[in-house]
Motif scaffolding. Sequence first.
Motif, short mmCIF file in Angstrom:
data_model
loop_
_atom_site.label_atom_id
_atom_site.label_comp_id
_atom_site.label_asym_id
_atom_site.label_seq_id
_atom_site.Cartn_x
_atom_site.Cartn_y
_atom_site.Cartn_z
N LEU A 424 0.85 -1.19 0.00
CA LEU A 424 0.00 0.00 0.00
C LEU A 424 0.88 1.23 0.00
O LEU A 424 1.83 1.35 0.80
CB LEU A 424 -0.91 0.00 1.23
CG LEU A 424 -1.84 -1.21 1.39
CD1 LEU A 424 -2.67 -1.07 2.66
CD2 LEU A 424 -2.75 -1.38 0.19
N TRP A 425 0.55 2.18 -0.89
CA TRP A 425 1.38 3.37 -1.10
C TRP A 425 0.57 4.64 -0.90
O TRP A 425 -0.60 4.71 -1.29
CB TRP A 425 1.98 3.37 -2.52
CG TRP A 425 2.76 2.13 -2.84
CD1 TRP A 425 2.28 0.97 -3.36
CD2 TRP A 425 4.17 1.95 -2.68
NE1 TRP A 425 3.29 0.06 -3.53
CE2 TRP A 425 4.47 0.64 -3.13
CE3 TRP A 425 5.21 2.76 -2.22
CZ2 TRP A 425 5.76 0.12 -3.11
CZ3 TRP A 425 6.50 2.24 -2.21
CH2 TRP A 425 6.77 0.94 -2.64
N ASP A 426 1.23 5.65 -0.34
CA ASP A 426 0.69 7.00 -0.29
C ASP A 426 1.38 7.80 -1.39
O ASP A 426 2.60 8.01 -1.36
CB ASP A 426 0.97 7.62 1.09
CG ASP A 426 0.32 8.99 1.23
OD1 ASP A 426 -0.16 9.55 0.23
OD2 ASP A 426 0.32 9.53 2.36
N LEU A 427 0.59 8.23 -2.39
CA LEU A 427 1.14 8.92 -3.56
C LEU A 427 1.14 10.44 -3.42
O LEU A 427 1.35 11.15 -4.42
CB LEU A 427 0.37 8.52 -4.82
CG LEU A 427 0.28 7.03 -5.14
CD1 LEU A 427 -0.47 6.82 -6.46
CD2 LEU A 427 1.65 6.39 -5.20
N SER A 428 0.90 10.95 -2.23
CA SER A 428 0.78 12.40 -2.03
C SER A 428 2.00 13.14 -2.59
O SER A 428 3.15 12.71 -2.41
CB SER A 428 0.64 12.71 -0.55
OG SER A 428 -0.53 12.13 -0.02
#
Length: 495
Positions: A424-428
Amino acid sequence: MISSISWLPKGAANPVPAVADPPSKEEIDEIVKSTAFDKSGQSDNEDGDEDMDGDDASNEAGEVAQALEVADALGRPSNTAKSGTSFDSITDGLRELDMENYDEEDDGIELFSTGLGDLYYPSNDMDPYLKDKGDDDSEEVEDMTINPTDAVLVCAHSGDEVSQLEVWIYEESDDGDSNMYVHHDIIISANPLCTAWLDCPLKGGEKGNFIAVGSMEPSIEIWDLDIIDEVQPCVVLGGIAERKEKKNKISVKYKKDSHKGPVLGLAWNKEYRNILASASADKRVKIWDVATGKCDITMEHHTDKVQAVAWNHHAPRVILSGSFDRSVVMKDGRMPEHSGYKWSVTADVESLAWDPHNQNLFVVSLEDGTVQGFDVRAAKSDATSQLKPSFTLHAHDKAVCIVSYNPSAPNLLATGSEDKMVKLWDLSNNQPSCVASTNPKVGAVFSMSFSEDSPFLLAMGGSKGKLKVWDVLSDDRVHQRFGNYIKRKIPQSGS
């Protein structure tokens, strides 16, 4: 293995699916013709050179063989012996029943007992030894009922002996102890590669409950998920019209506008509900009208097999396609004369997805383990310029087979890989950071999807043929960063 997973919207399935009528003789003949008799190694000897005398023996052998072929084609076990006839087994069964001594009773048995079994009940309802048939029927209906609150998934599953669509029920509970089981399955003739759920009312009414399936065949089959024990799809798009084999050479004639290779990707248009896009190993992208069963548009802008297609969530006439020619192309149906915009990537495309929270953003996963993000606004000035990615993420050690955006939490992306991991990735801010990872024990991860109704449930499937569902909020890091996006349940009108 599980090659594709599709969540159904809650309430889309018929609460009590209908049971299909038995196939007609014509349907059985068609199944045998298309499935059973296409197998390699099939004998061309129509007369059968077995040591049997007379036409009756030949007919009997033919009927037995046909029964075996039909059973195999339908994916159901046959009670007929695989070689010869079943006369020996019948004889053994009669011997076991000992019919010759049937009338000889043991001396100790009394025909009219005076024991406790002689109790008299005023009505059958009071007799504990009698059970109303209606009770069985009601229990069976209850077991098959799909509640509006049930989460329903469809998995494309292929094994050594059979390929099928599995309809799963996922029951959530407040205490976190979920229950998951197969409600029913649909036997299909070829190994499935991709699926797309659609609600276009192909059989009338306002909405339907159908699944489109792409496979190793050039056809696209559409199955009614509200019917159990169905043996034929309700719609077939394209496919082979005629196949002949002469002197070890196979001649194939395709239906009009059909794909000419395996169908690798499917995408249903939620706005124009009769429209389905398909990607194929024949290097083409096709746009189908499922209501008429015809192909409206064929696009040939790739030079190698096309692996994936996706419609934009906010601009439903805009479509992306990704290919093994290491390119991604965006076409806009509002500008049919335009050649589209093209992005070059560093490896073969495995999958792609539009950002559901921003109509300008999409990601592409690649065979080399990377994921690249793009912004289409950079492409509007010059369609021929070299378009660079917004970011390049070295996500996995092996091919990234699938990506899935979270429908509720912006910038939350899941990736699944042949390295057996889901991340799971946070692309912010175009600066991806890994929030959590897990090995779901499904083997190489080929398919993965967040639920629309319960957006923090992530379904995963892979090479081991197992389906797993991960509540990603159970990870403290995910809950801390994205927990404020938990979807609130909207009360239904009239309830």
